[in-house]
Motif scaffolding. Structure first.
Motif, PDB file in Angstrom:
ATOM      1  N   GLN A  52     -54.935  -3.163  40.263  1.00  0.00           N
ATOM      2  CA  GLN A  52     -55.293  -3.772  41.548  1.00  0.00           C
ATOM      3  C   GLN A  52     -56.738  -4.263  41.501  1.00  0.00           C
ATOM      4  O   GLN A  52     -57.644  -3.521  41.122  1.00  0.00           O
TER       5      GLN A  52
ATOM      6  N   LYS B 179     -59.617  -6.110  43.991  1.00  0.00           N
ATOM      7  CA  LYS B 179     -59.921  -6.423  45.392  1.00  0.00           C
ATOM      8  C   LYS B 179     -61.307  -7.042  45.501  1.00  0.00           C
ATOM      9  O   LYS B 179     -62.242  -6.609  44.832  1.00  0.00           O
TER      10      LYS B 179
ATOM     11  N   HIS C  12     -61.111 -10.160  51.346  1.00  0.00           N
ATOM     12  CA  HIS C  12     -59.732 -10.100  51.839  1.00  0.00           C
ATOM     13  C   HIS C  12     -58.699 -10.394  50.754  1.00  0.00           C
ATOM     14  O   HIS C  12     -57.510 -10.445  51.023  1.00  0.00           O
ATOM     15  N   SER C  13     -59.159 -10.599  49.543  1.00  0.00           N
ATOM     16  CA  SER C  13     -58.265 -10.900  48.434  1.00  0.00           C
ATOM     17  C   SER C  13     -57.866  -9.610  47.716  1.00  0.00           C
ATOM     18  O   SER C  13     -58.707  -8.751  47.432  1.00  0.00           O
ATOM     19  N   GLU C  14     -56.581  -9.519  47.427  1.00  0.00           N
ATOM     20  CA  GLU C  14     -56.057  -8.388  46.665  1.00  0.00           C
ATOM     21  C   GLU C  14     -55.000  -8.932  45.715  1.00  0.00           C
ATOM     22  O   GLU C  14     -53.975  -9.443  46.139  1.00  0.00           O
TER      23      GLU C  14
ATOM     24  N   SER D 266     -49.912 -11.476  43.958  1.00  0.00           N
ATOM     25  CA  SER D 266     -50.713 -11.278  45.174  1.00  0.00           C
ATOM     26  C   SER D 266     -49.747 -11.179  46.350  1.00  0.00           C
ATOM     27  O   SER D 266     -48.614 -11.677  46.298  1.00  0.00           O
TER      28      SER D 266
END
Length: 180
Positions: A37, A39, A42-44, A179
């Motif tokens: 993951q 991060k 707001h992007s993951e 995503s």
């Protein structure tokens, strides 16, 4: 005669055991793949990797950087806020930086338009020579540049030219990005 049969059977078993351990380790024997993951704001995104990546804040305070490496491959994922830069511009800037690096020689580049998760992206391939440990080493670098929720990501896969395991791992994981 009985001794000869027992001895021959033991020899066959020992040879079978020895030979079963011979040969090169395969990629799937050496690595355990999974999604890591990543991060930033707001992007993951989830990136397939052969090992965990460590997270570091960038010196300029914007975005993050994830890195990991072993003897065959180096992985790096860097995010930039999409406010002032586009996917294409970041890919172009990356290439320009390589061209201006004095230690790099014999730079060859390929740039292709592609998609990541259905969105426009840029794929780059570079080969060049760079001094490592006092010796010029040829490197192969593949990168993906894409946008996700206000962040431009640059995911870079690097291995030494001629490293069959590094190439095989890169080919296996390249572009496997999710995503949500």
């Amino acid at each position: 005669m009985k001794f000869f049969r027992v001895w021959a059977m033991c020899l066959i078993i020992v040879m079978g055991g020895l030979l079963s351990g011979c040969g090169n380790t395969t990629m799937l024997e050496e690595y355990s793949f999974g999604y890591t993951q990543l991060k930033s704001e707001h992007s993951e995104v989830f990136l397939m990797t052969p090992f965990q990546l460590g997270k570091a804040n960038r010196q300029n305070g914007d975005g993050v950087m994830y890195v990991g490496n072993d003897t065959h491959i180096n992985l790096m994922a860097i995010s930039e806020p999409a406010k002032e830069i586009t996917v294409q511009k970041l890919a172009e800037t990356s290439r320009t930086m390589l061209e201006q690096t004095p230690d790099i020689s014999n730079l060859q580049t390929k740039v292709n338009e592609t998609t990541v998760n259905g969105k426009p992206a840029v794929e780059t391939e570079y080969t060049y020579e760079e001094p490592l440990h006092g010796k010029n080493t040829k490197l192969d670098v593949r990168s993906l540049f894409f946008e996700d929720n206000g962040q431009i990501w640059h995911v870079m896969y690097m291995y030494r030219d001629g490293d069959a395991m590094g190439k095989e791992v890169t080919d296996y994981i390249f572009g496997k990005i999710k995503s949500y």
